[in-house]
Scaffold this motif. Structure first.
Motif, short mmCIF file in Angstrom:
data_model
loop_
_atom_site.label_atom_id
_atom_site.label_comp_id
_atom_site.label_asym_id
_atom_site.label_seq_id
_atom_site.Cartn_x
_atom_site.Cartn_y
_atom_site.Cartn_z
N ALA A 187 19.32 -39.23 13.07
CA ALA A 187 18.59 -40.49 13.29
C ALA A 187 18.56 -40.84 14.78
O ALA A 187 17.52 -41.27 15.31
CB ALA A 187 19.25 -41.62 12.50
N VAL A 188 19.66 -40.63 15.46
CA VAL A 188 19.70 -40.93 16.90
C VAL A 188 18.76 -39.98 17.66
O VAL A 188 18.04 -40.39 18.57
CB VAL A 188 21.15 -40.85 17.44
N SER A 189 18.75 -38.71 17.27
CA SER A 189 17.84 -37.75 17.93
C SER A 189 16.39 -38.18 17.74
O SER A 189 15.59 -38.11 18.69
CB SER A 189 18.01 -36.34 17.35
N LEU A 190 16.05 -38.61 16.54
CA LEU A 190 14.67 -39.06 16.27
C LEU A 190 14.33 -40.25 17.17
O LEU A 190 13.27 -40.30 17.78
CB LEU A 190 14.52 -39.44 14.79
N TYR A 191 15.27 -41.19 17.23
CA TYR A 191 15.02 -42.38 18.06
C TYR A 191 14.85 -41.98 19.53
O TYR A 191 13.94 -42.46 20.20
CB TYR A 191 16.18 -43.37 17.90
#
Ligand code: 3SL
Length: 241
Positions: A187-191
């Protein structure tokens, strides 16, 4: 603090609860809830079942309530609102209770309602949620995306990533220290990939496309903004924020 991201209510554990559980439905239930409270709604009461909503809201004076019902992106017949945050102006919701039922978002809230602290997060109120977590330092945090009928959604996952990114910056710790599961790191990578073009990401998202087919572009624009509302929707009694 350990943060676990679950993409859908269906993938969220049922046999245990986190110290703090956060429901996310960026498009659009949690954006609508935060906006209604920011516009002075007395409270928001969420239901997964439309008939139950009608029965409970019936006990409220008509001038003190707004009934919002959405299925498949459209307003349910007989309800005052669908699920557009832009309807939630101070003139329309101020001093009233918003009774709301949506396809997925209100189910996500219901699946975490037993947690000691339950929050509703969207991109628009992300900072308020991060600040609450920094202040209260719960040991375990679950961020539960609403998805769409049991499937992953980009917009809820990017919001989960935005919350964890904000926490990591505030706490000055490593992502490994914070992440409770692999979904959190994803999720952090996507953000981090999309933080400067969240509206662009919504155009790739299946629910974003569904709303665009319904001509709901202004809601997409509104919901793609970050940190514009200093509002913390927090459950004060079962199902009531
Ligand atoms: O699925 C939901 O709960 C809704 O937020 C969907 S919609 O954006 O209102 O179509």
């Amino acid at each position: 603090m350990k943060v676990f991201v679950f993409h859908t209510p269906e993938s969220t554990p049922t046999k245990m609860v986190a110290d703090c559980a956060i429901a996310v439905d960026v498009l659009r239930a949690t954006s609508t809830i935060a906006t209604a409270l920011g516009s002075g709604a007395e409270a928001v009461q969420a239901f997964s079942d439309l008939d139950k909503l009608l029965a409970v809201s019936e006990t409220w004076a008509p001038e003190k309530r707004i009934r919002a019902g959405e299925r498949g992106g459209s307003q349910v017949e007989g309800f005052d609102f669908g699920n557009s945050p832009l309807d939630c102006t101070p003139e329309r919701v101020g001093g009233r209770r918003l009774f709301i039922s949506t396809t997925n978002g209100t189910r996500a809230l219901q699946c975490i309602e037993a947690a000691p602290t339950v929050l509703a997060a969207a991109l628009i109120n992300r900072r308020a949620v991060v600040q609450h977590l920094i202040q209260h330092q719960p040991e375990t945090v679950w961020i539960v995306g609403s998805g769409w009928e049991g499937s992953f959604s980009l917009e809820d996952t990017v919001c989960a990533g935005a919350i964890v990114d904000g926490l990591q910056i505030e706490l000055g710790c490593s992502l490994d220290d914070l992440a409770g599961n692999d979904e959190t790191i994803a999720a952090v990578s996507l953000y981090r990939q999309w933080q400067d073009d969240l509206l662009g990401l919504f155009h790739h998202a299946s629910h974003g496309k569904r709303l665009l087919r319904l001509n709901i572009i202004e809601d997409l624009k509104y919901c793609s903004q970050q940190d514009v509302l200093d509002v913390l929707p927090i459950q004060r009694e079962l199902g009531v924020l």
